[in-house]
Design an enzyme around this catalytic site. Structure first.
Site, PDB file in Angstrom:
ATOM      1  N   HIS A  35     -12.970   3.100   2.535  1.00 28.50           N
ATOM      2  CA  HIS A  35     -11.516   3.114   2.339  1.00 28.50           C
ATOM      3  C   HIS A  35     -11.121   2.292   1.109  1.00 28.50           C
ATOM      4  O   HIS A  35     -10.262   1.417   1.169  1.00 28.50           O
ATOM      5  CB  HIS A  35     -10.806   2.591   3.588  1.00 28.50           C
ATOM      6  CG  HIS A  35      -9.367   2.998   3.674  1.00 28.50           C
ATOM      7  ND1 HIS A  35      -8.692   3.093   4.870  1.00 28.50           N
ATOM      8  CD2 HIS A  35      -8.455   3.328   2.719  1.00 28.50           C
ATOM      9  CE1 HIS A  35      -7.446   3.449   4.649  1.00 28.50           C
ATOM     10  NE2 HIS A  35      -7.281   3.606   3.342  1.00 28.50           N
ATOM     11  N   GLY A  85      -8.318   3.740  -3.453  1.00 25.65           N
ATOM     12  CA  GLY A  85      -7.158   3.200  -4.163  1.00 25.65           C
ATOM     13  C   GLY A  85      -7.305   1.755  -4.581  1.00 25.65           C
ATOM     14  O   GLY A  85      -6.312   1.100  -4.906  1.00 25.65           O
ATOM     15  N   TYR A  86      -8.535   1.238  -4.613  1.00 26.13           N
ATOM     16  CA  TYR A  86      -8.748  -0.194  -4.792  1.00 26.13           C
ATOM     17  C   TYR A  86      -8.995  -0.645  -6.228  1.00 26.13           C
ATOM     18  O   TYR A  86      -9.626  -1.672  -6.460  1.00 26.13           O
ATOM     19  CB  TYR A  86      -9.908  -0.655  -3.904  1.00 26.13           C
ATOM     20  CG  TYR A  86      -9.452  -1.197  -2.568  1.00 26.13           C
ATOM     21  CD1 TYR A  86      -8.393  -0.604  -1.892  1.00 26.13           C
ATOM     22  CD2 TYR A  86     -10.070  -2.276  -1.977  1.00 26.13           C
ATOM     23  CE1 TYR A  86      -7.969  -1.083  -0.671  1.00 26.13           C
ATOM     24  CE2 TYR A  86      -9.647  -2.770  -0.752  1.00 26.13           C
ATOM     25  CZ  TYR A  86      -8.600  -2.170  -0.112  1.00 26.13           C
ATOM     26  OH  TYR A  86      -8.182  -2.644   1.098  1.00 26.13           O
ATOM     27  N   ARG A 130      -5.966   9.710   4.907  1.00 31.33           N
ATOM     28  CA  ARG A 130      -6.083   8.962   6.154  1.00 31.33           C
ATOM     29  C   ARG A 130      -7.175   9.613   6.996  1.00 31.33           C
ATOM     30  O   ARG A 130      -7.308  10.832   7.020  1.00 31.33           O
ATOM     31  CB  ARG A 130      -4.755   8.946   6.928  1.00 31.33           C
ATOM     32  CG  ARG A 130      -3.704   8.017   6.318  1.00 31.33           C
ATOM     33  CD  ARG A 130      -4.103   6.559   6.493  1.00 31.33           C
ATOM     34  NE  ARG A 130      -3.141   5.618   5.945  1.00 31.33           N
ATOM     35  CZ  ARG A 130      -3.206   5.081   4.744  1.00 31.33           C
ATOM     36  NH1 ARG A 130      -4.190   5.425   3.918  1.00 31.33           N
ATOM     37  NH2 ARG A 130      -2.311   4.210   4.334  1.00 31.33           N
ATOM     38  N   THR A 183       0.841  -1.184   0.000  1.00 29.03           N
ATOM     39  CA  THR A 183       0.000   0.000   0.000  1.00 29.03           C
ATOM     40  C   THR A 183       0.881   1.241   0.000  1.00 29.03           C
ATOM     41  O   THR A 183       2.066   1.178   0.343  1.00 29.03           O
ATOM     42  CB  THR A 183      -0.905   0.049   1.239  1.00 29.03           C
ATOM     43  OG1 THR A 183      -0.085   0.163   2.409  1.00 29.03           O
ATOM     44  CG2 THR A 183      -1.768  -1.194   1.351  1.00 29.03           C
ATOM     45  N   ASP A 220       1.475  22.206  -0.393  1.00 27.68           N
ATOM     46  CA  ASP A 220       2.387  21.161   0.068  1.00 27.68           C
ATOM     47  C   ASP A 220       3.572  21.800   0.793  1.00 27.68           C
ATOM     48  O   ASP A 220       4.620  22.043   0.194  1.00 27.68           O
ATOM     49  CB  ASP A 220       2.875  20.317  -1.108  1.00 27.68           C
ATOM     50  CG  ASP A 220       3.501  18.996  -0.672  1.00 27.68           C
ATOM     51  OD1 ASP A 220       4.311  19.032   0.274  1.00 27.68           O
ATOM     52  OD2 ASP A 220       3.161  17.952  -1.254  1.00 27.68           O
ATOM     53  N   GLU A 226     -11.514   3.526  11.966  1.00 29.91           N
ATOM     54  CA  GLU A 226     -11.950   2.436  11.079  1.00 29.91           C
ATOM     55  C   GLU A 226     -11.635   1.089  11.723  1.00 29.91           C
ATOM     56  O   GLU A 226     -10.611   0.944  12.372  1.00 29.91           O
ATOM     57  CB  GLU A 226     -11.205   2.511   9.742  1.00 29.91           C
ATOM     58  CG  GLU A 226     -11.508   3.686   8.872  1.00 29.91           C
ATOM     59  CD  GLU A 226     -10.662   3.655   7.602  1.00 29.91           C
ATOM     60  OE1 GLU A 226     -10.061   2.606   7.284  1.00 29.91           O
ATOM     61  OE2 GLU A 226     -10.580   4.689   6.923  1.00 29.91           O
TER      62      GLU A 226
END
Length: 378
Positions: A255, A258-259, A209, A67, A147, A238
Site C-alpha cells: 500500500h 501513493g508514497y 482500495r 490522504t 467512470d 490489511e
C-alpha cells in the site's frame, strides 16, 4: 490553547502547527477515544478509524486526512455530530501514476510488450485515473476510460462501460474510492464474474482500495490461469494479507503506490491549510519544505537502437525501482506496516531531468507529456 492530535507518520508536519497549538503525535493505531476526548482537531491517515467508537464523547471539531482516501472516516456520523472533515484529493495522483508507469515499464522490459499495440481500461477517472489516462495515451496505448458516476454527470464526454471493454482490455487498472452501497458501489467490483471475462493474458492492477477486488475470486482466477498477471498494492484485511494470494500475484507491494515524497508533502500541506482555514490560524498558504532530492536526478539515455517505448520504460523505472518494494514485502510479511512507516525517499517524474543522446523531438515531447520536468537532446 488549541489541541491537535496527529498521526506521527505524517511527514513534514513537525513544527508547522506548534506556534498555534499543542500538538500530540501518536502512532495511528494508538489514537483512541481517550486521546481525543479533549482534542479540537485530528490529522490522520487511513490507519485511524474515525467512527462513533473513536469520536464519541470528544470535543473534536475537525478531522483532516492527509490522504486521498476517506473510507476510514464515518462521514455521516461526523456530519451529524458537527465534526467537519476533509481529505486530500489528488495529493498523491502523480505518485500513483508513477506506480502504474513502473508496471507498464516492466511489461515492456521484462515481458516484451509493445505498449502502442496494447489497450488499457482505467476504472475511475478522477484525480489519479485521469493522469494514468494521459500517461497511457502518451505511450501510444488504446485507452478505455470507465467512470459511471462521471458518465451520468457529464453528457458531453464519452465513457466506456466496463462490461463492454473487460473482454478486450490488455490491462485493467482500478482507481476508484471504496463504496459499499448504492449505484456507485465499488466493493468487490472485480468479482469472479468480471475476472472470468478478462483476456487470458490480461493484467489486473489495483492501487485503489483492497476491497475493490474480491481477493478470493482473484486467487481462484490466478490458480486457474484465467488471467495473465495481477499487481496488487492494496489488499483486503490489511495488514493481515492473504499469503496464498500474494504468492500468486506478479507484483505485490504494501500500500505504497501513493508514497512519493511529493505526494506526502502535498497531503500534509492540504491538511495544514484546512486546519488553518477552519481555526483562522493565518497560514492558509503553508507549504511543506525540506523535500529531499532524488539520489540520481539526471537520467542519461542513449537512444540508439532503442524504441521510444523502451526509452520511456527505462526513464520511468529509473525514478522508481518497483521490484524493490515487492522484494521487501515478500521477505517479511509481518513488516507490512513497518515498510509503510519507514518508506524510502521516492520522487515523482517531475523531480528528474532526462538527457537524450541520439534522441528525437518526438520522443522529447512524449517524455514531457509523461511528466518529466526537463528533457534535453544531446
Amino acid at each position: 490553547m488549541l489541541k491537535i492530535v496527529a498521526d506521527n507518520k505524517i511527514p513534514f508536519l513537525d513544527g508547522a502547527l506548534e506556534p498555534y497549538a499543542d500538538v500530540c503525535y501518536l502512532p495511528g493505531g494508538d489514537i483512541s477515544s481517550d486521546v481525543l476526548k479533549d482534542a479540537d482537531a485530528l490529522i490522520t491517515r487511513t490507519r485511524t478509524k474515525c467512527n462513533e467508537s473513536t469520536l464519541s464523547g470528544s470535543k473534536l471539531k475537525m478531522i483532516t486526512s492527509a490522504t486521498i482516501g476517506f473510507d476510514h472516516i464515518d462521514t455521516a456520523w461526523c456530519e451529524q455530530n458537527g465534526i467537519e472533515w476533509t481529505n486530500a484529493p489528488g495529493c498523491n495522483s502523480e505518485s500513483v501514476k508513477q506506480y502504474v508507469g513502473a508496471v507498464l515499464a516492466l511489461l515492456v522490459l521484462e515481458k516484451g510488450w509493445q505498449l502502442k499495440e496494447k489497450s488499457i481500461a482505467i476504472v475511475g477517472v478522477g484525480n489519479v485515473g485521469s493522469k494514468v489516462s494521459t500517461m497511457a495515451s502518451a505511450l501510444g496505448m488504446t485507452v478505455y476510460e470507465v467512470d459511471p458516476p462521471r458518465a451520468r454527470r457529464e453528457k458531453d464526454k464519452y465513457f466506456y462501460q466496463l462490461h463492454d471493454v473487460v473482454h478486450k482490455a490488455d490491462i485493467i487498472t482500478f482507481h476508484t474510492p471504496l463504496t459499499r452501497d448504492g449505484d456507485e458501489r465499488t466493493y468487490h467490483l472485480a468479482n469472479e464474474g468480471l475476472l472470468l471475462k478478462m483476456k487470458s493474458d490480461a493484467v489486473l492492477i489495483n492501487s485503489s482500495r483492497g476491497e475493490v477486488v474480491d481477493g478470493n475470486a482473484l486467487k481462484k482466477t490466478l490458480q486457474n490461469k484465467g488471467i495473465g498477471n495481477a499487481v496488487l498494492d492494496v489488499w483486503e484485511n490489511e495488514p493481515n494479507i492473504d499469503t496464498d494470494l500474494l504468492n500468486l500475484v506478479w507484483i505485490a507491494t504494501p500500500h505504497i503506490a501513493g508514497y512519493s515524497q511529493d505526494g506526502k508533502a502535498k497531503g500534509t500541506q492540504m491538511s495544514v491549510q484546512a486546519i488553518s482555514r477552519y481555526f483562522n490560524l493565518g497560514i492558509d498558504d503553508w507549504e511543506a519544505t525540506g523535500i529531499p532530492e532524488p539520489e540520481e536526478k539526471l537520467i542519461t539515455i542513449d537512444c540508439d537502437h532503442l524504441s521510444d517505448g523502451k526509452v520511456a520504460a527505462l526513464a520511468m523505472l529509473h525514478t522508481y525501482h518497483l521490484m524493490s518494494d515487492d522484494a521487501a514485502l515478500r521477505t517479511d510479511l509481518a513488516k507490512f506496516e513497518y515498510l509503510r512507516g519507514a518508506y524510502p525517499v521516492r520522487r515523482e517524474f517531475s523531480a528528474y531531468q532526462i538527457d537524450l543522446i541520439n534522441g528525437s523531438e518526438g520522443l522529447k515531447e512524449k517524455l514531457l507529456k509523461l511528466g518529466f520536468s526537463k528533457v534535453v537532446l544531446k
